[in-house]
Design a protein around this motif. Structure first.
Motif, PDB file in Angstrom:
ATOM      1  N   LEU A 111      10.945  75.878  56.576  1.00 21.65           N
ATOM      2  CA  LEU A 111      11.433  77.223  56.286  1.00 21.65           C
ATOM      3  C   LEU A 111      10.933  77.783  54.962  1.00 21.65           C
ATOM      4  O   LEU A 111      11.373  78.853  54.539  1.00 21.65           O
ATOM      5  N   SER A 112      10.040  77.069  54.286  1.00 21.68           N
ATOM      6  CA  SER A 112       9.584  77.566  52.981  1.00 21.68           C
ATOM      7  C   SER A 112       8.106  77.253  52.775  1.00 21.68           C
ATOM      8  O   SER A 112       7.721  76.588  51.829  1.00 21.68           O
ATOM      9  N   VAL A 113       7.283  77.723  53.696  1.00 23.13           N
ATOM     10  CA  VAL A 113       5.853  77.443  53.650  1.00 23.13           C
ATOM     11  C   VAL A 113       5.178  78.403  52.668  1.00 23.13           C
ATOM     12  O   VAL A 113       5.187  79.620  52.866  1.00 23.13           O
ATOM     13  N   ASP A 114       4.602  77.852  51.602  1.00 25.63           N
ATOM     14  CA  ASP A 114       3.939  78.673  50.590  1.00 25.63           C
ATOM     15  C   ASP A 114       2.445  78.850  50.853  1.00 25.63           C
ATOM     16  O   ASP A 114       1.839  79.805  50.372  1.00 25.63           O
ATOM     17  N   LYS A 157       8.504  85.514  53.481  1.00 25.74           N
ATOM     18  CA  LYS A 157       9.866  85.400  54.050  1.00 25.74           C
ATOM     19  C   LYS A 157       9.942  85.887  55.501  1.00 25.74           C
ATOM     20  O   LYS A 157      10.839  86.632  55.878  1.00 25.74           O
ATOM     21  N   THR A 158       8.987  85.397  56.288  1.00 26.59           N
ATOM     22  CA  THR A 158       8.896  85.805  57.695  1.00 26.59           C
ATOM     23  C   THR A 158       8.798  84.567  58.573  1.00 26.59           C
ATOM     24  O   THR A 158       8.078  83.626  58.253  1.00 26.59           O
ATOM     25  N   LYS A 159       9.510  84.587  59.685  1.00 25.93           N
ATOM     26  CA  LYS A 159       9.474  83.468  60.627  1.00 25.93           C
ATOM     27  C   LYS A 159       8.405  83.731  61.678  1.00 25.93           C
ATOM     28  O   LYS A 159       8.353  84.803  62.287  1.00 25.93           O
ATOM     29  N   TYR A 160       7.554  82.736  61.880  1.00 26.93           N
ATOM     30  CA  TYR A 160       6.498  82.809  62.889  1.00 26.93           C
ATOM     31  C   TYR A 160       6.715  81.699  63.920  1.00 26.93           C
ATOM     32  O   TYR A 160       7.002  80.557  63.554  1.00 26.93           O
ATOM     33  N   GLN A 170       8.589  79.256  58.643  1.00 29.72           N
ATOM     34  CA  GLN A 170       8.936  80.455  57.898  1.00 29.72           C
ATOM     35  C   GLN A 170       8.228  80.433  56.559  1.00 29.72           C
ATOM     36  O   GLN A 170       8.210  79.408  55.873  1.00 29.72           O
ATOM     37  N   THR A 171       7.643  81.540  56.202  1.00 32.47           N
ATOM     38  CA  THR A 171       6.944  81.628  54.920  1.00 32.47           C
ATOM     39  C   THR A 171       7.953  81.803  53.788  1.00 32.47           C
ATOM     40  O   THR A 171       9.056  82.310  53.984  1.00 32.47           O
ATOM     41  N   GLY A 172       7.545  81.360  52.608  1.00 31.61           N
ATOM     42  CA  GLY A 172       8.431  81.426  51.457  1.00 31.61           C
ATOM     43  C   GLY A 172       8.409  82.783  50.775  1.00 31.61           C
ATOM     44  O   GLY A 172       7.799  83.745  51.255  1.00 31.61           O
ATOM     45  N   ALA A 198      19.382  82.132  53.570  1.00 30.19           N
ATOM     46  CA  ALA A 198      19.780  81.900  52.186  1.00 30.19           C
ATOM     47  C   ALA A 198      18.664  81.162  51.459  1.00 30.19           C
ATOM     48  O   ALA A 198      18.135  80.165  51.965  1.00 30.19           O
ATOM     49  N   TYR A 199      18.309  81.663  50.275  1.00 27.63           N
ATOM     50  CA  TYR A 199      17.333  81.020  49.394  1.00 27.63           C
ATOM     51  C   TYR A 199      18.098  80.567  48.154  1.00 27.63           C
ATOM     52  O   TYR A 199      18.700  81.400  47.467  1.00 27.63           O
ATOM     53  N   ILE A 200      18.077  79.264  47.873  1.00 23.41           N
ATOM     54  CA  ILE A 200      18.923  78.740  46.795  1.00 23.41           C
ATOM     55  C   ILE A 200      18.151  77.742  45.950  1.00 23.41           C
ATOM     56  O   ILE A 200      17.390  76.912  46.468  1.00 23.41           O
ATOM     57  N   THR A 201      18.370  77.801  44.649  1.00 23.87           N
ATOM     58  CA  THR A 201      17.901  76.760  43.746  1.00 23.87           C
ATOM     59  C   THR A 201      18.854  76.695  42.560  1.00 23.87           C
ATOM     60  O   THR A 201      19.782  77.501  42.449  1.00 23.87           O
ATOM     61  N   ALA A 202      18.631  75.735  41.704  1.00 24.36           N
ATOM     62  CA  ALA A 202      19.527  75.567  40.555  1.00 24.36           C
ATOM     63  C   ALA A 202      18.807  74.845  39.436  1.00 24.36           C
ATOM     64  O   ALA A 202      17.823  74.128  39.662  1.00 24.36           O
ATOM     65  N   LYS A 203      19.298  75.046  38.241  1.00 21.39           N
ATOM     66  CA  LYS A 203      18.935  74.206  37.103  1.00 21.39           C
ATOM     67  C   LYS A 203      20.069  73.201  36.996  1.00 21.39           C
ATOM     68  O   LYS A 203      21.166  73.531  36.555  1.00 21.39           O
ATOM     69  N   GLY A 204      19.786  72.003  37.419  1.00 23.23           N
ATOM     70  CA  GLY A 204      20.809  71.008  37.697  1.00 23.23           C
ATOM     71  C   GLY A 204      20.755  70.690  39.175  1.00 23.23           C
ATOM     72  O   GLY A 204      19.710  70.853  39.819  1.00 23.23           O
ATOM     73  N   LEU A 205      21.857  70.258  39.755  1.00 29.77           N
ATOM     74  CA  LEU A 205      21.951  70.022  41.193  1.00 29.77           C
ATOM     75  C   LEU A 205      23.000  70.963  41.760  1.00 29.77           C
ATOM     76  O   LEU A 205      23.945  71.343  41.066  1.00 29.77           O
ATOM     77  N   TYR A 206      22.854  71.335  43.034  1.00 29.90           N
ATOM     78  CA  TYR A 206      23.845  72.224  43.628  1.00 29.90           C
ATOM     79  C   TYR A 206      24.324  71.702  44.974  1.00 29.90           C
ATOM     80  O   TYR A 206      23.633  70.955  45.672  1.00 29.90           O
TER      81      TYR A 206
END
Length: 883
Positions: free
Chosen positions: A43-46, A106-109, A132-134, A174-182
């Motif tokens: 889901l996050s192909v760059d 951010k598109t699903k193929y 899905q592209t990132g 949903a696109y999520i990241t963190a500084k630390g762990l989430y």
């Protein structure tokens, strides 16, 4: 179909090939195993040109793909004209690059493939898969949020937002990241089945985000998102010297929820100043020390609708964007796997309550408990018991490895940590309310989501346990990065351990995505002068870099991945790093000799008691360095040839000749004796082809003699051990290799097995024969480096060998070499083309071999003790010969 065999007579060699051919009317060609960049439905192909792979399934022997057709669409129904389609002739089915119009972010193929084979069959379209592209950097509209004021508390903060969706949802991402762990929650439910997101990377260079399809998680109307943060590697204790806040002193959350409604309109919910935060029940959480959780501080329904925020919830603080690049997840997530029931609860001689789970594993213990409010349950973790049978934690050094749970006095609860993990077989329980029962405790293994690809078994139960130990050493230390050990205050991505074990790792599990992700950090943390740190991600000093056999990870693992998975792209991506490393060595070498710098050498080699004859297994570190200089240059040269870098091929071919000549001049006498007369010295010189061809056999003889002089024991450490048996086998000493493998007394691979090990030890004698321990401050009982023998076991005992010229097992050599009184062995390997199998048994003087070759691949079968070999295509085969 039955076959009768002639009874063997004296001197007769049977070489019979039996083909199991199915009824052709029932034949069917199909396509399966579709992946994009080694991942299923990512889901996050760059990558702007992602690579597509598939496998053929056919019951017809000798099946090869002759053509393929791919179609790609923005709808799952393929009702519209394909966004891109291609038809090509050829047998290419692994990592085929997308070559259509530019992909939108951010598109699903959705995509499918169908193929034709050399028998005239055409498959149906494969099941529909997708990627899905990132996000592009400009797509991010969310803001980094954190706690108000300084993030000085150890407690894990909670973040939440209520919102209303007024229309019917078509899709939500949903696109999520963190500084630390989430850990994220939507409407009261944990999002995903993974842990330790966003993973550990070189945070100052790039930070991963995760993508979730949350279409079914939301309702029309009221909704709530809740997220909990932990210190993790970012802010918590990591490295040595009680080092904290290495990457930053402030935990933060970045979340972007993109919603598309059925009417075509869109909406974005971001982290911004409308979010609220407070502290939750996690009082402290640390990778090394464990977690403290106070159930009395739980906030019921905080992550769900209808919760009414109290005055304790404060507005968040907005942080400015950092300099790190946000990148899509490129490797597997960490998740739960095997569960282990408690086997035994007992009192130690010291009077402590200890539980044995029977397996040294990495993860945690789930505890079911009910008691009076405020009751504190403490769970301590250890790998072994001491000589007296007491709980032993000295080898953990300063790591507490301890989880503490405080009961709320309500209904029974199941406790488990959120942002930490432990390495253990035994746990010590303190403060448990009531009578502790076996069913109150469950240990769960936690490691990166890598599919098991290899199986290996023999007629020798000790070897089978060794294989088990190798696999569990890998599982326990492949927790997002390849760590040296999972229990003490270290758990770092030591590069020397990883390069030694990478080839074995690729037999046991699909490590393509795992290592691809980690190699990006090898490049990112590589110093400007090309030197490679001892650990990656690098949390040590900048000067902690450049050791032979450690820095060579930059060249060795990319080549190993290319051979194992046919991934030319990994060579392209890592080539600058490979070249920088070799050029760094050249820059610090004099007269083509790498005779400077600080090196670990043959780390943890066997040190014999040499009072009697003065011998020792110490191998000169600069001598070792020169061998790896040659090896890395060879790996770079190999890559340059694959990538058609003609100038570099010429340049490094000339350099390699000079390196080898300098090695011989510096380290070998006219009679062929090496300056360090050790097993490791001869192993590395022979494995990396540093000696003139006419001097190699005598060097191998010296090696074999050395092994026998030590009573058929090895003396090698981290750098010599992976190649020891390979060199012996290559030069005709297969019997000596088996003697070493099956040696049961120290030092040997089977000594720990005989001592009850369930994983690979850091030291050959982590537990001595009398039950005492090796050096306490460096004595891990889960350390995979010496498990590198697994590569030899697959290649020699089972006989499954890749062919570098046809990587990814497009061509495979099946060449089992029985020995050591083994009467049978069997191995399977799930390759990028399908399952390869080699299974043999010796019965009444007849060697019987069963082989499976996947469609679109070929094999060369070589039977032992004969000069016969057979080229075969896909299918199942049976061979027999006199043995």
């Amino acid at each position: 179909m039955k076959h009768a065999f002639p009874k063997p007579t004296a001197g007769l060699i049977l070489f019979l090939l039996i083909s199991f051919v199915m009824n052709t009317s029932a034949q069917k060609l199909s396509v399966t195993g579709l992946t994009v960049e080694h991942l299923t439905n990512p889901l996050s192909v760059d990558d702007p040109n992602p690579r597509l792979s598939w496998k053929l399934v056919s019951e017809v022997q000798n099946t090869m793909q002759t053509a393929y057709e791919i179609r790609l669409s923005t709808t799952a129904s393929f009702s519209k004209k394909a966004f891109w389609s291609v038809e090509k002739k050829g047998d290419e089915s692994v990592l085929v690059s997308y070559a259509g119009p530019a992909l939108a972010s951010k598109t699903k193929y959705y995509w499918q493939v169908r193929v034709k084979d050399n028998h005239g069959n055409t498959s149906a379209w494969s099941p529909i898969q997708y990627f899905q592209t990132g996000l592009k950097s400009s797509d991010w509209t969310a803001k980094w949020i954190t706690v108000p004021g300084k993030d000085s508390l150890l407690a894990s903060p909670l973040f939440r937002k209520d919102f209303k969706l007024s229309k019917t949802i078509q899709s939500a991402t949903a696109y999520i990241t963190a500084k630390g762990l989430y850990e994220a929650h939507i409407n009261g439910k944990k999002l995903g089945d993974h842990y330790f997101a966003p993973g550990w990377t070189s945070y100052k260079n790039h930070l991963q985000y995760q993508v979730y399809d949350v279409t079914k998680s939301f309702n029309k109307g009221d909704n709530t998102i809740g997220v909990m943060l932990g210190d993790g590697w970012y802010k918590g204790r990591i490295g040595f010297g009680n080092q904290r806040q290495f990457y930053g002193d402030t935990r933060a959350l970045l979340l972007q929820l993109e919603i598309e409604y059925t009417d075509g309109t869109k909406e974005i919910i971001n982290t911004d100043n409308s979010w609220k935060t407070t502290n939750g029940p996690i009082l402290a959480s640390n990778i090394y020390d464990g977690e403290t959780y106070d159930a009395r501080l739980e906030i019921q329904g905080w992550d769900n609708i209808k919760y009414k925020e109290t005055a304790n919830w404060k507005p968040v603080r907005i942080l400015p964007n950092g300099t790190e690049k946000l990148v899509g997840m490129s490797g597997p997530m960490v998740s739960k796997h095997e569960e282990f029931k408690a086997l035994k609860i007992f009192k130690t001689p010291a009077g402590e309550t200890v539980v044995d789970f029977g397996q040294n594993l990495v993860g945690w213990v789930m505890v079911k408990a009910k008691g009076a409010s405020g009751t504190k349950i403490t769970i301590s973790h250890a790998e072994v018991l001491d000589k007296a049978g007491n709980f032993y934690t000295t080898n953990l050094r300063s790591a507490k490895q301890q989880n503490t749970y405080i009961v709320n006095g309500g209904a029974p609860q199941i406790f488990e940590p959120h942002f930490t993990f432990q390495g253990f077989r035994y746990v010590k329980i303190q403060g448990f309310p009531g009578t502790l029962k076996l069913e109150d405790l469950t240990a769960v293994a936690v490691y990166s989501d890598m599919n098991t690809t290899g199986t290996f078994a023999t007629s020798n139960t000790l070897l089978n346990q060794l294989q088990h130990n190798i696999q569990w050493g890998q599982k326990g230390n492949f927790v997002d990065v390849p760590t040296d050990c999972p229990q003490r205050d270290e758990r770092l991505g030591w590069t020397g351990d990883a390069q030694a074990f990478a080839s074995t790792a690729a037999y046991n599990m699909d490590v393509s995505g795992f290592f691809t992700k980690w190699l990006k950090d090898v490049s990112a943390d590589q110093l400007p002068n090309g030197s490679v740190p001892y650990v990656v991600p690098n949390v040590l000093n900048e000067r902690d870099a450049g050791s032979a056999g450690w820095g060579d990870v930059a060249t060795i693992i990319p080549w190993d991945l290319y051979v194992a998975y046919g991934d030319k792209g990994i060579l392209e991506a890592q080539y600058p790093s490979m070249k920088k490393w070799v050029d760094y060595i050249s820059s610090v070498s004099q007269n083509n000799l790498w005779n400077s710098g600080s090196h670990f050498g043959d780390w943890l080699f066997y040190r014999p008691n040499d009072d009697n004859d003065g011998r020792a297994a110490v191998t000169d570190k600069y001598m070792i360095a020169q061998t790896f200089y040659a090896h890395s240059t060879q790996m770079l040269l190999n890559a340059a040839k694959v990538l058609n870098k003609t100038e570099d091929v010429e340049k490094y071919s000339a350099l390699l000749k000079k390196i080898k000549k300098a090695y011989v001049s510096e380290n070998m006498t006219e009679n062929g004796k090496l300056a360090s007369n050790t097993q490791t010295a001869y192993v590395l010189a022979l494995q990396f082809d540093l000696l003139p061809e006419n001097m190699r056999q005598q060097a191998a003889e010296r090696l074999a003699r050395n092994v026998k002089d030590y009573g058929n024991h090895l003396t090698t450490g981290f750098l010599g051990t992976p190649y020891l048996c390979h060199v012996l086998s290559r030069f005709g000493y297969q019997d000596v290799a088996y003697d070493l493998l099956l040696q049961e007394s120290y030092p040997s691979w089977l000594y720990p097995v005989k001592m009850g090990a369930t994983t690979i030890w850091e030291r050959w004698d982590g537990i001595k024969q009398d039950g005492s321990f090796q050096t306490p401050d460096m004595n891990s009982f889960n350390h995979y480096a010496y498990g590198a023998i697994g590569d030899w076991m697959y290649k020699n005992i089972a006989g499954i060998n890749p062919v570098q010229e046809k990587p990814g097992y497009k061509a495979v050599v099946i060449s089992p070499k029985p020995g050591g009184n083994l009467t049978s062995a069997s191995a399977t390997l799930e390759t990028v083309y399908g399952t390869v199998k080699s299974s043999w048994v010796i019965q009444e003087g007849i060697f019987k071999l069963d082989v499976s070759v996947p469609a679109n691949a070929k094999a060369r079968v070589i039977l032992p003790k004969t000069n016969k070999e057979e080229e075969i295509g896909s299918g199942n085969y049976h061979f027999e010969s006199k043995y």
